[in-house]
Design an enzyme around this catalytic site. Sequence first.
Site, PDB file in Angstrom:
ATOM      1  N   GLU A   1       4.176  -6.546   1.930  1.00  0.00           N
ATOM      2  CA  GLU A   1       3.835  -6.989   0.568  1.00  0.00           C
ATOM      3  C   GLU A   1       3.822  -5.787  -0.381  1.00  0.00           C
ATOM      4  OE1 GLU A   1      -0.051  -8.668   1.097  1.00  0.00           O
ATOM      5  OE2 GLU A   1       0.669 -10.366   2.254  1.00  0.00           O
ATOM      6  N   PRO A   2       4.940  -5.122  -0.565  1.00  0.00           N
ATOM      7  CA  PRO A   2       4.933  -3.922  -1.399  1.00  0.00           C
ATOM      8  C   PRO A   2       4.907  -4.260  -2.886  1.00  0.00           C
ATOM      9  CG  PRO A   2       7.155  -4.379  -0.669  1.00  0.00           C
ATOM     10  CD  PRO A   2       6.298  -5.454  -0.080  1.00  0.00           C
ATOM     11  N   GLY A   3       4.161  -3.516  -3.644  1.00  0.00           N
ATOM     12  CA  GLY A   3       4.155  -3.663  -5.097  1.00  0.00           C
ATOM     13  C   GLY A   3       4.561  -2.337  -5.708  1.00  0.00           C
TER      14      GLY A   3
ATOM     15  N   TYR B   1      -9.600   4.156 -12.826  1.00  0.00           N
ATOM     16  CA  TYR B   1      -9.687   4.878 -11.535  1.00  0.00           C
ATOM     17  C   TYR B   1      -9.574   6.389 -11.708  1.00  0.00           C
ATOM     18  CZ  TYR B   1      -7.548   0.305 -10.450  1.00  0.00           C
ATOM     19  OH  TYR B   1      -7.228  -1.012 -10.403  1.00  0.00           O
TER      20      TYR B   1
ATOM     21  N   GLY C   1       0.772  -1.239   0.000  1.00  0.00           N
ATOM     22  CA  GLY C   1       0.000   0.000   0.000  1.00  0.00           C
ATOM     23  C   GLY C   1       0.799   1.282   0.000  1.00  0.00           C
TER      24      GLY C   1
ATOM     25  N   ARG D   1      -5.039   2.303 -15.902  1.00  0.00           N
ATOM     26  CA  ARG D   1      -5.300   3.016 -14.643  1.00  0.00           C
ATOM     27  C   ARG D   1      -6.122   4.302 -14.822  1.00  0.00           C
ATOM     28  NH1 ARG D   1      -2.131   4.919 -11.374  1.00  0.00           N
ATOM     29  NH2 ARG D   1      -3.133   4.076  -9.518  1.00  0.00           N
TER      30      ARG D   1
ATOM     31  N   CYS E   1     -12.080   2.316 -28.919  1.00  0.00           N
ATOM     32  CA  CYS E   1     -13.456   2.806 -29.114  1.00  0.00           C
ATOM     33  C   CYS E   1     -14.208   2.872 -27.790  1.00  0.00           C
ATOM     34  CB  CYS E   1     -14.178   1.913 -30.101  1.00  0.00           C
ATOM     35  SG  CYS E   1     -13.260   1.802 -31.621  1.00  0.00           S
ATOM     36  N   GLU E   2     -13.750   3.733 -26.921  1.00  0.00           N
ATOM     37  CA  GLU E   2     -14.365   3.931 -25.603  1.00  0.00           C
ATOM     38  C   GLU E   2     -14.102   5.386 -25.217  1.00  0.00           C
ATOM     39  OE1 GLU E   2     -15.583   1.746 -23.057  1.00  0.00           O
ATOM     40  OE2 GLU E   2     -15.168  -0.191 -24.012  1.00  0.00           O
TER      41      GLU E   2
END
Length: 404
Positions: free
Chosen positions: A268-270, A311, A233, A307, A338-339
């Site tokens: 648990e870092p990403g 979000y 996080g 992303r 096409c969005e």
Amino acid sequence: MKYLGQEFFIEKIKAKLIAKKFGTPAYCYSYSRLKENIENLQKNFKSFNPLFCFAVKSNTNKYLLNEISKFGFGADVVSMGELIRAISAGISPNKIVFSGVGKTAREIEYAINKKILLINAESKSEILQIEKIAKLKKKTINIGIRLNPNTDAKTLKEISTGKKENKFGVNEKTFLELVDYIKNSKNLNLKCLSAHIGSQILDHKPYLKMLNVLDKVIRKSNHKFEYVDLGGGMGIDYVHNNKKLNLKKYNSYIQKFLKVNSCKIIFEPGRSIIGDTAVLITNITYIKESDKKDFIILDAGMNDLMRPALYKAEHKIIPIVKKKIKSKKIYEFVGPICETTDKFLTIKNYQKLNENDLIVIYDVGAYGMSLSSNYNLRPKPIELLIHNSKIKIINKRQKLSELV
Ligand code: LLP
């Protein structure tokens, strides 16, 4: 990664040359930045020597996982695919933790066979499932229980996980009941309490709140946990205004926690490891002028970098060659998909751009390539690792022929 004169460089190589040689869109990682991030985290928390388990979901590239493992890292995985990938990248199973709310019997069995460090269970049903499989195999399995500490991580609501309305973990009452249940189980060995309150956290206070809840629950449970897994996080500075998570404060909270709870800490870092190591180089296919703004149509789309669409996440965008002339128009950087949500950034007072100019989207190392898809039947981009003046292809550009 920086400008030298007017030109953008990744380590010692001109980004323009990389684009020329390997095409666009291209994910480019900096090895030096990766090393710096890892060493920075290790240094900050060195007083209690935690186990770092890299969150594979943030980046599944096998070559990068192998590089990360050389720093003593294990892995946090959330599927059998990630588990197989982590092991095949050279990560030792006894440093792997398995999280996730929906592990299937097949996945649990595979994890047991591989003798991983911990299965962090997230519900009573899952614990019963693990026990059933362990019984059949006549084994005792080391597990953790994920507590939902009902703590607001003060981050985007889409990536918050530690509040009671989120699907993750179990509440305090269930947690304490499960501790009692496991105490009487011959096939389960309760070794860990785990928690993860969300991602892209920049405020240290939620971590303090989380630790206070963990402390209280451990006391009530009257159980000696060998491991406390604090999840990941830790946020990064996407907007580049120097707003950073205060790691020193986080470290001091944990030290305090450890004075009363002697245990091994797992992280648990990403994102904090891989997020700012990469940029996405993309070419401007067309510029479409309209009344109020110009659409800068890139050859990278939401399938390559999800992303912003998912979000409304902001990623800085910069030109590969700096020029002084400013555009009077607003620029909207969009992809070819096409969005309507296929857009990256809307910005004023940008330097004047032309068709076929190259630009760079920043901080795409975490949840960039791992969230990419073949939507609109578009092949996935190439991944390159840059170290000083060397370029290594760490994932080939997908061929259209593989798709069609
Ligand atoms: N541990 C667990 C149990 C997790 O669920 C996560 C992330 C991590 C560790 C790693 O968190 P990190 O250190 O990377 O923040 N796709 C979203 C992020 C989703 C995060 C999901 N869980 C994004 O692009 O922002």
